[in-house]
Design an enzyme around this catalytic site. Structure first.
Site, PDB file in Angstrom:
ATOM      1  CG  ASN A  23      39.881  -5.540   2.374  1.00 46.73           C
ATOM      2  OD1 ASN A  23      38.683  -5.302   2.140  1.00 46.73           O
ATOM      3  ND2 ASN A  23      40.472  -5.142   3.480  1.00 46.73           N
ATOM      4  CB  CYS A 117      34.218   5.982   6.958  1.00 43.86           C
ATOM      5  SG  CYS A 117      35.933   5.464   6.983  1.00 43.86           S
ATOM      6  NE  ARG A 402      30.991  -1.357   4.852  1.00 41.87           N
ATOM      7  CZ  ARG A 402      31.967  -0.425   4.865  1.00 41.87           C
ATOM      8  NH1 ARG A 402      32.032   0.456   5.833  1.00 41.87           N
ATOM      9  NH2 ARG A 402      32.863  -0.382   3.907  1.00 41.87           N
TER      10      ARG A 402
HETATM   11  C1  EPZ Z   1      42.562  -0.649   2.324  1.00 43.55           C
HETATM   12  O1  EPZ Z   1      41.938   0.619   2.315  1.00 43.55           O
HETATM   13  C2  EPZ Z   1      41.589  -1.584   3.020  1.00 43.55           C
HETATM   14  N1  EPZ Z   1      40.327  -1.618   2.297  1.00 43.55           N
HETATM   15  C3  EPZ Z   1      41.331  -1.119   4.446  1.00 43.55           C
HETATM   16  O2  EPZ Z   1      40.516  -2.105   5.073  1.00 43.55           O
HETATM   17  C4  EPZ Z   1      42.675  -1.070   5.174  1.00 43.55           C
HETATM   18  O3  EPZ Z   1      42.455  -0.574   6.482  1.00 43.55           O
HETATM   19  C5  EPZ Z   1      43.638  -0.160   4.422  1.00 43.55           C
HETATM   20  O4  EPZ Z   1      43.792  -0.621   3.067  1.00 43.55           O
HETATM   21  C6  EPZ Z   1      45.012  -0.117   5.057  1.00 43.55           C
HETATM   22  O5  EPZ Z   1      45.554  -1.403   5.097  1.00 43.55           O
HETATM   23  C7  EPZ Z   1      40.221  -2.385   1.184  1.00 43.55           C
HETATM   24  O6  EPZ Z   1      41.162  -3.014   0.753  1.00 43.55           O
HETATM   25  C8  EPZ Z   1      38.863  -2.413   0.528  1.00 43.55           C
HETATM   26  P1  EPZ Z   1      45.047   3.024   2.037  1.00 43.55           P
HETATM   27  P2  EPZ Z   1      42.591   1.814   1.445  1.00 43.55           P
HETATM   28  O7  EPZ Z   1      44.851   3.794   0.798  1.00 43.55           O
HETATM   29  O8  EPZ Z   1      43.302   1.289   0.273  1.00 43.55           O
HETATM   30  C9  EPZ Z   1      46.147   7.414   3.329  1.00 43.55           C
HETATM   31  C10 EPZ Z   1      38.622  -2.920   6.149  1.00 43.55           C
HETATM   32  O9  EPZ Z   1      38.388  -2.873   7.351  1.00 43.55           O
HETATM   33  N2  EPZ Z   1      45.880   7.768   1.919  1.00 43.55           N
HETATM   34  O10 EPZ Z   1      46.093   1.951   2.070  1.00 43.55           O
HETATM   35  O11 EPZ Z   1      41.549   2.834   1.254  1.00 43.55           O
HETATM   36  C11 EPZ Z   1      44.906   6.948   4.062  1.00 43.55           C
HETATM   37  O12 EPZ Z   1      44.166   8.058   4.591  1.00 43.55           O
HETATM   38  C12 EPZ Z   1      39.178  -1.712   5.447  1.00 43.55           C
HETATM   39  O13 EPZ Z   1      38.496  -3.944   5.422  1.00 43.55           O
HETATM   40  C13 EPZ Z   1      46.161   9.064   1.491  1.00 43.55           C
HETATM   41  O14 EPZ Z   1      46.616   9.908   2.247  1.00 43.55           O
HETATM   42  O15 EPZ Z   1      43.671   2.380   2.478  1.00 43.55           O
HETATM   43  C14 EPZ Z   1      45.486   6.086   5.149  1.00 43.55           C
HETATM   44  O16 EPZ Z   1      45.921   6.909   6.210  1.00 43.55           O
HETATM   45  C15 EPZ Z   1      39.164  -0.487   6.343  1.00 43.55           C
HETATM   46  N3  EPZ Z   1      45.908   9.375   0.185  1.00 43.55           N
HETATM   47  C16 EPZ Z   1      46.709   5.443   4.488  1.00 43.55           C
HETATM   48  O17 EPZ Z   1      47.016   6.279   3.362  1.00 43.55           O
HETATM   49  C17 EPZ Z   1      45.405   8.464  -0.706  1.00 43.55           C
HETATM   50  O18 EPZ Z   1      45.205   8.809  -1.890  1.00 43.55           O
HETATM   51  C18 EPZ Z   1      46.482   4.039   3.990  1.00 43.55           C
HETATM   52  O19 EPZ Z   1      45.297   4.059   3.224  1.00 43.55           O
HETATM   53  C19 EPZ Z   1      45.136   7.150  -0.231  1.00 43.55           C
HETATM   54  C20 EPZ Z   1      45.386   6.823   1.081  1.00 43.55           C
END
Ligand code: EPZ
Length: 423
Positions: A23, A117, A402
């Site tokens: 990440n 997902c 993955r």
């Molecule tokens: C990153 O995803 C990580 N992936 C995820 O790891 C991790 O679970 C997540 O951060 C939270 O720590 C990578 O770094 C590639 P977020 P990301 O945007 O950035 C909501 C793994 O297992 N949200 O921080 O996509 C979202 O739905 C993966 O390695 C909105 O509502 O997560 C979630 O509830 C899985 N609107 C929360 O915020 C947006 O525009 C945090 O999501 C963006 C996010």
């Protein structure tokens, strides 16, 4: 299609080398698009999500290769097709991170909306809010995000990136990368503070960006005219490290982990110690062990520095064998409990109550055929299989591949009995 056959219970001992952080590497691969020339990531992990991103970068026009030492080379001199196709984005959400760099570098970009997902729908509304604040014109067209910078380029702005679940990791990355080449200053309030975001910011500064407030919820980015490619070694993968700490605890073993920074894992170490694990820092990582009973604990996932959602399933596997009741509450992805039903098939006693799961500890887990779902839930099923009596069969191992580089080889090298079988 591969399955894992896992004999248990086992005892583990020895040393595991933790890989470079997936990440941290993924957004850094996107950052390579900001600079004409060759970016090198010497320790980019060799796993499926990285390979998907390599394919995406090649589709955009970059030249991607690995050298004899395994270092990842990305030459982004020519970007002649700023389009992220659906077939790649749907498999790998981090593809959304090309939005910011390509808007800044090329002035236009088209990328498929990421699908949902196993851990829930994955909105990108905050990403788009941030990029619009920098002046981007964004529309949705047949499932694609089409974004264009204004004629004079992006313009710095004060942006609030908080959402209903707190900050957004990739959203912060996207907006921060776009802002590095915008005119004037950008202030991001409610920025994500994850170590992977800080690592990206340090990498961008090495490329010539001017970012301050790194590691804090308030980032200030002074726009510059261009960035230069660099060679950047990513931080160790704290989620992989935490997964192996649980492997030691759930088998009541002792493991030495190299290439992990406990400063990135304070909340995780706090919970593991409250469960009775012994976590001792070493010069290049730590030693993790569990000698006595697995004590119950309450865990709530939160944005960093809180307890990471990516280790929720793994701790649930451990607490399933706790001597008492635990409560695990998921505040980031409320639906991230696909592993609950699978662990109950292994004689765990887990009951979902809204955003929480009540974990009534049992004396032993019993091997069973189980189905992997998301990346981290799958790793949790492997951990449960290490402690369960009999041979656990984990289906759809591609989920694990993955995010973990040959997890069975790393665990077998310290005493696990995991067979990868192509069925
Ligand atoms: C990153 O995803 C990580 N992936 C995820 O790891 C991790 O679970 C997540 O951060 C939270 O720590 C990578 O770094 C590639 P977020 P990301 O945007 O950035 C909501 C793994 O297992 N949200 O921080 O996509 C979202 O739905 C993966 O390695 C909105 O509502 O997560 C979630 O509830 C899985 N609107 C929360 O915020 C947006 O525009 C945090 O999501 C963006 C996010």
């Amino acid at each position: 299609m591969d399955i894992f056959e896992i004999d248990g219970p086992v005892k583990l001992s020895g040393t595991i080398e933790v890989a470079g952080s997936k990440n941290a590497a993924l957004p850094m691969m996107a950052a390579s698009l900001l600079a004409a020339g060759e970016t090198v990531i010497p320790n980019a992990p060799n796993l499926a999500d990285i390979h998907s991103f390599e394919s995406l970068l090649s589709q955009l026009g970059a030249r991607v290769s690995r050298d004899a030492n395994g270092a990842l080379h990305i030459d982004a001199t020519t970007i002649d097709n700023p389009v992220g196709e659906y077939d790649i984005v749907r498999k790998m959400r981090a593809s959304i991170c090309i939005l910011g760099p390509l808007l800044a570098r090329c002035g236009k970009v088209k990328v498929s909306m990421p699908g949902g997902c196993a851990i829930g729908d994955r909105p990108v509304d905050i990403h788009l809010r941030g990029l619009k604040a920098l002046g981007a014109r964004i529309r949705l067209e047949n499932g694609y995000i089409v974004a264009e910078a204004p004629p004079g380029g992006l313009v710095g702005a004060q942006i609030f990136l908080g959402g209903p679940f707190g900050s957004t990791v990739l959203g912060t990355d996207n907006v921060m990368m776009a802002a590095t080449l915008a005119k004037g200053a950008t202030v991001i309030e409610s920025a994500a503070c994850e170590p992977e975001v800080a690592d990206l910011a340090h990498c961008l500064n090495a490329m010539g960006a001017k970012i301050s407030g790194i590691g804090s919820p308030r980032l200030v980015i002074e726009g510059v005219n261009e960035l230069k490619p660099v060679s950047w070694t990513v931080i160790g993968d704290r989620i992989e490290a935490g997964t192996f700490m649980v492997a030691a605890a759930i088998t009541k073993s002792r493991l030495r982990l190299r290439n992990c920074d406990l400063n990135h894992m304070v909340a995780v170490v706090d919970r593991l110690r409250s469960i009775g694990a012994v976590i001792e820092p070493t010069e290049d990582g730590c030693e993790a062990a569990q000698y006595g009973a697995i004590c119950p604990a309450d865990i709530t996932t939160q944005p960093y520095p809180g307890f990471p959602t990516d280790l929720q399933a793994q701790l649930m596997a451990l607490l399933a064998l706790g001597e008492g009741n635990s409560v695990i509450t998921e505040k980031i992805y409320p639906d991230r409990f696909m592993h609950v039903a699978e662990m109950n098939r292994m004689a765990a006693n887990l009951r979902k109550e809204g955003p929480s799961v009540i974990v009534a500890g049992v004396e032993r887990l019993i091997a069973a055929p189980v189905m992997a779902s998301d990346l981290r839930a799958s790793a949790a099923l492997v951990l449960a299989g290490l402690a369960a009596y009999g041979t656990t069969v984990v289906h759809r191992v591609y989920h694990i591949d993955r995010g973990y580089e040959k997890i069975e080889e790393k665990l077998n090298a310290v005493g696990a009995k995991i067979r990868r079988v192509d069925v």
